[in-house]
Scaffold this motif. Structure first.
Motif, PDB file in Angstrom:
ATOM      1  N   ARG A 129       0.830  -1.207   0.000  1.00  0.00           N
ATOM      2  CA  ARG A 129       0.000   0.000   0.000  1.00  0.00           C
ATOM      3  C   ARG A 129       0.866   1.259   0.000  1.00  0.00           C
ATOM      4  NH1 ARG A 129      -3.375  -3.232   3.467  1.00  0.00           N
ATOM      5  NH2 ARG A 129      -2.356  -2.411   5.332  1.00  0.00           N
ATOM      6  N   ILE A 130       1.963   1.234   0.744  1.00  0.00           N
ATOM      7  CA  ILE A 130       2.858   2.392   0.768  1.00  0.00           C
ATOM      8  C   ILE A 130       3.532   2.574  -0.583  1.00  0.00           C
ATOM      9  CG2 ILE A 130       4.977   3.314   1.784  1.00  0.00           C
ATOM     10  CD1 ILE A 130       4.173   1.994   4.413  1.00  0.00           C
ATOM     11  N   THR A 131       3.977   1.486  -1.184  1.00  0.00           N
ATOM     12  CA  THR A 131       4.633   1.570  -2.496  1.00  0.00           C
ATOM     13  C   THR A 131       3.687   2.120  -3.550  1.00  0.00           C
ATOM     14  OG1 THR A 131       6.135  -0.260  -1.971  1.00  0.00           O
ATOM     15  CG2 THR A 131       5.767   0.238  -4.300  1.00  0.00           C
ATOM     16  N   GLU A 132       2.463   1.640  -3.568  1.00  0.00           N
ATOM     17  CA  GLU A 132       1.493   2.115  -4.557  1.00  0.00           C
ATOM     18  C   GLU A 132       1.200   3.600  -4.386  1.00  0.00           C
ATOM     19  OE1 GLU A 132      -1.821  -0.406  -3.846  1.00  0.00           O
ATOM     20  OE2 GLU A 132      -1.031  -2.093  -5.032  1.00  0.00           O
ATOM     21  N   ALA A 133       1.175   4.081  -3.158  1.00  0.00           N
ATOM     22  CA  ALA A 133       0.820   5.475  -2.906  1.00  0.00           C
ATOM     23  C   ALA A 133       1.993   6.429  -3.066  1.00  0.00           C
ATOM     24  CB  ALA A 133       0.241   5.616  -1.500  1.00  0.00           C
ATOM     25  N   THR A 134       3.221   5.964  -2.801  1.00  0.00           N
ATOM     26  CA  THR A 134       4.360   6.879  -2.726  1.00  0.00           C
ATOM     27  C   THR A 134       5.481   6.582  -3.709  1.00  0.00           C
ATOM     28  OG1 THR A 134       5.545   5.544  -1.078  1.00  0.00           O
ATOM     29  CG2 THR A 134       3.927   7.132  -0.254  1.00  0.00           C
ATOM     30  N   GLY A 135       5.574   5.351  -4.196  1.00  0.00           N
ATOM     31  CA  GLY A 135       6.718   4.976  -5.025  1.00  0.00           C
ATOM     32  C   GLY A 135       7.907   4.485  -4.228  1.00  0.00           C
ATOM     33  N   LEU A 136       7.823   4.501  -2.899  1.00  0.00           N
ATOM     34  CA  LEU A 136       8.887   3.950  -2.077  1.00  0.00           C
ATOM     35  C   LEU A 136       8.924   2.431  -2.232  1.00  0.00           C
ATOM     36  CD1 LEU A 136       8.330   5.998   1.210  1.00  0.00           C
ATOM     37  CD2 LEU A 136      10.048   6.408  -0.547  1.00  0.00           C
ATOM     38  N   VAL A 137      10.113   1.869  -2.153  1.00  0.00           N
ATOM     39  CA  VAL A 137      10.296   0.426  -2.375  1.00  0.00           C
ATOM     40  C   VAL A 137      10.773  -0.214  -1.080  1.00  0.00           C
ATOM     41  CG1 VAL A 137      11.535  -1.318  -3.700  1.00  0.00           C
ATOM     42  CG2 VAL A 137      10.854   0.830  -4.794  1.00  0.00           C
ATOM     43  N   ALA A 138      10.133  -1.294  -0.685  1.00  0.00           N
ATOM     44  CA  ALA A 138      10.486  -1.968   0.560  1.00  0.00           C
ATOM     45  C   ALA A 138      11.776  -2.759   0.402  1.00  0.00           C
ATOM     46  CB  ALA A 138       9.362  -2.896   0.988  1.00  0.00           C
ATOM     47  N   GLU A 139      12.689  -2.542   1.330  1.00  0.00           N
ATOM     48  CA  GLU A 139      13.916  -3.333   1.409  1.00  0.00           C
ATOM     49  C   GLU A 139      13.849  -4.118   2.710  1.00  0.00           C
ATOM     50  OE1 GLU A 139      18.571  -2.322   1.962  1.00  0.00           O
ATOM     51  OE2 GLU A 139      17.612  -1.395   0.222  1.00  0.00           O
ATOM     52  N   VAL A 140      13.637  -5.417   2.586  1.00  0.00           N
ATOM     53  CA  VAL A 140      13.362  -6.266   3.743  1.00  0.00           C
ATOM     54  C   VAL A 140      14.565  -7.150   4.025  1.00  0.00           C
ATOM     55  CG1 VAL A 140      11.796  -7.983   4.736  1.00  0.00           C
ATOM     56  CG2 VAL A 140      10.922  -6.275   3.118  1.00  0.00           C
ATOM     57  N   ARG A 141      15.004  -7.147   5.270  1.00  0.00           N
ATOM     58  CA  ARG A 141      16.111  -7.985   5.688  1.00  0.00           C
ATOM     59  C   ARG A 141      15.772  -8.652   7.016  1.00  0.00           C
ATOM     60  NH1 ARG A 141      16.971  -7.262   1.159  1.00  0.00           N
ATOM     61  NH2 ARG A 141      18.875  -6.520   0.114  1.00  0.00           N
ATOM     62  N   ALA A 142      16.703  -9.464   7.502  1.00  0.00           N
ATOM     63  CA  ALA A 142      16.452 -10.234   8.713  1.00  0.00           C
ATOM     64  C   ALA A 142      16.201  -9.343   9.921  1.00  0.00           C
ATOM     65  CB  ALA A 142      17.630 -11.168   8.993  1.00  0.00           C
ATOM     66  N   GLU A 143      16.831  -8.149   9.947  1.00  0.00           N
ATOM     67  CA  GLU A 143      16.742  -7.302  11.132  1.00  0.00           C
ATOM     68  C   GLU A 143      15.647  -6.256  11.060  1.00  0.00           C
ATOM     69  OE1 GLU A 143      20.980  -8.443  10.147  1.00  0.00           O
ATOM     70  OE2 GLU A 143      19.354  -7.388   9.122  1.00  0.00           O
ATOM     71  N   GLY A 144      15.099  -5.980   9.878  1.00  0.00           N
ATOM     72  CA  GLY A 144      14.093  -4.936   9.796  1.00  0.00           C
ATOM     73  C   GLY A 144      13.722  -4.577   8.378  1.00  0.00           C
ATOM     74  N   ILE A 145      13.063  -3.437   8.237  1.00  0.00           N
ATOM     75  CA  ILE A 145      12.541  -2.982   6.946  1.00  0.00           C
ATOM     76  C   ILE A 145      12.884  -1.510   6.753  1.00  0.00           C
ATOM     77  CG2 ILE A 145      10.471  -2.654   5.529  1.00  0.00           C
ATOM     78  CD1 ILE A 145       9.095  -4.791   7.164  1.00  0.00           C
ATOM     79  N   ALA A 146      13.297  -1.172   5.549  1.00  0.00           N
ATOM     80  CA  ALA A 146      13.489   0.222   5.166  1.00  0.00           C
ATOM     81  C   ALA A 146      12.707   0.468   3.887  1.00  0.00           C
ATOM     82  CB  ALA A 146      14.973   0.527   4.952  1.00  0.00           C
ATOM     83  N   MET A 147      12.005   1.588   3.818  1.00  0.00           N
ATOM     84  CA  MET A 147      11.329   1.994   2.596  1.00  0.00           C
ATOM     85  C   MET A 147      12.278   2.918   1.838  1.00  0.00           C
ATOM     86  SD  MET A 147       8.524   0.322   2.780  1.00  0.00           S
ATOM     87  CE  MET A 147       7.788   0.960   1.283  1.00  0.00           C
ATOM     88  N   VAL A 148      12.827   2.417   0.749  1.00  0.00           N
ATOM     89  CA  VAL A 148      13.875   3.115   0.004  1.00  0.00           C
ATOM     90  C   VAL A 148      13.243   3.963  -1.093  1.00  0.00           C
ATOM     91  CG1 VAL A 148      15.950   2.810  -1.396  1.00  0.00           C
ATOM     92  CG2 VAL A 148      15.478   1.239   0.497  1.00  0.00           C
ATOM     93  N   ASP A 149      13.768   5.172  -1.252  1.00  0.00           N
ATOM     94  CA  ASP A 149      13.261   6.094  -2.273  1.00  0.00           C
ATOM     95  C   ASP A 149      14.196   6.085  -3.480  1.00  0.00           C
ATOM     96  OD1 ASP A 149      11.965   8.053  -3.672  1.00  0.00           O
ATOM     97  OD2 ASP A 149      12.858   9.702  -2.538  1.00  0.00           O
ATOM     98  N   PRO A 150      13.797   5.494  -4.605  1.00  0.00           N
ATOM     99  CA  PRO A 150      14.662   5.478  -5.785  1.00  0.00           C
ATOM    100  C   PRO A 150      14.989   6.878  -6.303  1.00  0.00           C
ATOM    101  CG  PRO A 150      12.860   3.893  -6.018  1.00  0.00           C
ATOM    102  CD  PRO A 150      12.544   4.736  -4.831  1.00  0.00           C
ATOM    103  N   ASP A 151      14.077   7.846  -6.099  1.00  0.00           N
ATOM    104  CA  ASP A 151      14.302   9.206  -6.588  1.00  0.00           C
ATOM    105  C   ASP A 151      15.151  10.039  -5.637  1.00  0.00           C
ATOM    106  OD1 ASP A 151      12.770   8.592  -8.792  1.00  0.00           O
ATOM    107  OD2 ASP A 151      10.915   9.333  -7.888  1.00  0.00           O
ATOM    108  N   GLY A 152      15.236   9.649  -4.376  1.00  0.00           N
ATOM    109  CA  GLY A 152      16.113  10.323  -3.430  1.00  0.00           C
ATOM    110  C   GLY A 152      15.685  11.704  -2.985  1.00  0.00           C
ATOM    111  N   ASP A 153      14.404  12.085  -3.179  1.00  0.00           N
ATOM    112  CA  ASP A 153      14.000  13.437  -2.776  1.00  0.00           C
ATOM    113  C   ASP A 153      13.013  13.445  -1.611  1.00  0.00           C
ATOM    114  OD1 ASP A 153      11.780  12.447  -4.013  1.00  0.00           O
ATOM    115  OD2 ASP A 153      11.556  14.071  -5.464  1.00  0.00           O
ATOM    116  N   LEU A 154      12.787  12.281  -0.997  1.00  0.00           N
ATOM    117  CA  LEU A 154      11.893  12.223   0.151  1.00  0.00           C
ATOM    118  C   LEU A 154      12.682  12.117   1.453  1.00  0.00           C
ATOM    119  CD1 LEU A 154       8.689  10.109  -0.600  1.00  0.00           C
ATOM    120  CD2 LEU A 154       8.893  12.507   0.010  1.00  0.00           C
ATOM    121  N   THR A 155      13.811  12.731   1.516  1.00  0.00           N
ATOM    122  CA  THR A 155      14.607  12.738   2.731  1.00  0.00           C
ATOM    123  C   THR A 155      15.213  14.110   2.936  1.00  0.00           C
ATOM    124  OG1 THR A 155      16.481  11.716   3.880  1.00  0.00           O
ATOM    125  CG2 THR A 155      16.681  11.954   1.506  1.00  0.00           C
TER     126      THR A 155
END
Length: 427
Positions: A289-315
């Motif tokens: 739902r977050i990806t569809e609304a924002t374009g952020l991409v989930a990066e999932v690993r054993a320790e947690g989750i980060a929503m990565v911004d391919p465009d780099g302007d949401l930080t």
């Protein structure tokens, strides 16, 4: 005579073109909504004038969809009128000091006094006319600083000190950036130097949108536990949740969505048992739902989750970044990642050792770095700025004179790092 018939050109099958047009319009609408979502997340207070005018119009065009999405997924409210759009974002952690207000080209974090002056300036603007000079605003702030409580806390302000005038100017420039004030004449630099003044228009709608609370601060004095500052802060943003399973599940989902949108990374170890169980079972639906609304991409690993911004302007904190500070931070991150892998996560790394390493880096790169990096104690400032940036990005924690590498720091290491249990690190 034989009647002649005009040839009718063959077109696509009935319905095929209309379906393609509908699909194209749906895709265009989804892309516009995504841009509007990103705009209001990046700038939760948007005004109709100035550099944010296009973003404001986009948000206003899709305000109904945005309001419904935020209400359903995050519990945040969105108010849009002809002049201002305000997303009432509430941080998950009110004690998080890793992303302070900043000012100037060096992005110097606000000091305690600057925050106080900003609040007093807002109070003064509530009483001001539609135009105000910087000098008049300074007089209001000085009157506010005369309060016994502020004097006892060591907060003082006068026009006699250049540093104090510069602190007020830093607060005013925050308000200029938000659109609360618009410069009409003059310049802040002359006020700092004590040789001039500046005149501003006041946007009252933007001013009214500055405060984001769930109840008015003046209404919390009688609430149990609100006697001190921490208690009052908790009381003004407290969310009341019905004592039902559905209400608790909704509150948990909204809290996790806020963190995925607002925080650079979520570590499972930082969640309580209920949040961890919900995120584990609903991760795919939540991140989709977050990806569809924002374009952020989930990066999932054993320790947690980060929503990565391919465009780099949401930080508001970038890494890597150009310049001396950016390069020094990247090199120090590589060093910390190696040290964390060698010593094991959770083991302290002394800041003094990082100062020594930074001196070595200065010796290697001083030809390409800014002037002054070879001066005494310059390495201390570079290390402090680098650690502050990495803390804001969830890459490490600092306790006193020690830092502790977190799993996400492994993305800046050279080579393939794995944690002590053999699972892939959050990279």
């Amino acid at each position: 005579m034989t009647a002649q018939r005009r040839a009718v050109p063959r077109g696509p099958r009935p319905g095929a073109s209309s379906t393609a047009v509908i699909d194209a319009l749906d895709a265009q609408r989804a892309a516009e909504r995504r841009r509007a979502m990103r705009a209001i997340l990046r700038r939760p207070l948007l005004v109709a004038h100035g550099p944010d005018a296009d973003a404001f119009r986009l948000v206003r065009r899709h305000q109904t969809w945005l309001r419904d999405w935020f209400t359903r997924e995050t519990g945040w409210s969105l108010r849009v009128d002809p002049e201002v759009a305000r997303l009432a974002k509430l941080p998950a952690d009110l004690t998080d000091g890793t992303r302070p207000a900043t000012a100037g080209s060096a992005q110097q974090p606000f000091s305690r006094r600057r925050y106080v002056l900003l609040c007093l300036a807002l109070a003064g603007l509530e009483r001001a006319d539609n135009q105000i000079t910087l000098g008049s605003l300074a007089d209001d702030v000085m009157m506010g600083c005369a309060a016994p409580e502020l004097a006892e806390a060591g907060i003082r302000f006068s026009l006699d000190s250049r540093d104090e005038r510069a602190d007020l100017v830093a607060a005013v420039r925050v308000l200029l950036g938000l659109g609360v004030l618009r410069r009409v004449a003059g310049d802040e630099t002359t006020f700092t130097a004590g040789t001039g003044d500046a005149l501003y228009d006041l946007d009252r709608r933007a001013l009214a949108g500055m405060l984001v609370t769930r109840r008015g601060p003046s209404t919390v004095s009688d609430i149990p536990g609100s006697a001190d500052v921490d208690g009052r802060l908790a009381a003004v943003v407290e969310e009341l949740t019905a004592d039902t399973d559905d209400a608790r599940t909704l509150a948990r989902r909204q809290a996790l969505t806020r963190r995925l949108l607002d925080d650079p990374v979520i570590y499972y170890a930082d969640l309580d048992e209920g949040e961890r169980a919900y995120l584990t079972s609903q991760r795919v639906a939540l991140t989709r739902r977050i990806t569809e609304a924002t374009g952020l991409v989930a990066e999932v690993r054993a320790e947690g989750i980060a929503m990565v911004d391919p465009d780099g302007d949401l930080t508001d904190t970038r890494m890597p970044e150009d310049g001396t500070d950016g390069h020094a931070t990247l090199l120090l991150a590589e060093h910390l990642a190696r040290e964390g892998a060698r010593r094991g996560l959770g083991e302290p790394i002394a800041v003094a050792d990082l100062d020594i390493h930074m001196r070595e880096l200065i010796a290697q790169h001083q030809k390409h770095w800014r002037k002054g990096v070879t001066e005494p104690d310059a390495e201390v400032e570079l290390v402090d700025r680098a650690l502050s940036r990495m803390r804001a990005l969830g890459l490490l924690r600092r306790r006193g004179d020690d830092v502790f590498a977190l799993p996400a720091l492994a993305r800046f290491a050279l080579g393939d790092l794995r944690d002590g249990g053999g699972q892939e690190a959050l990279v």
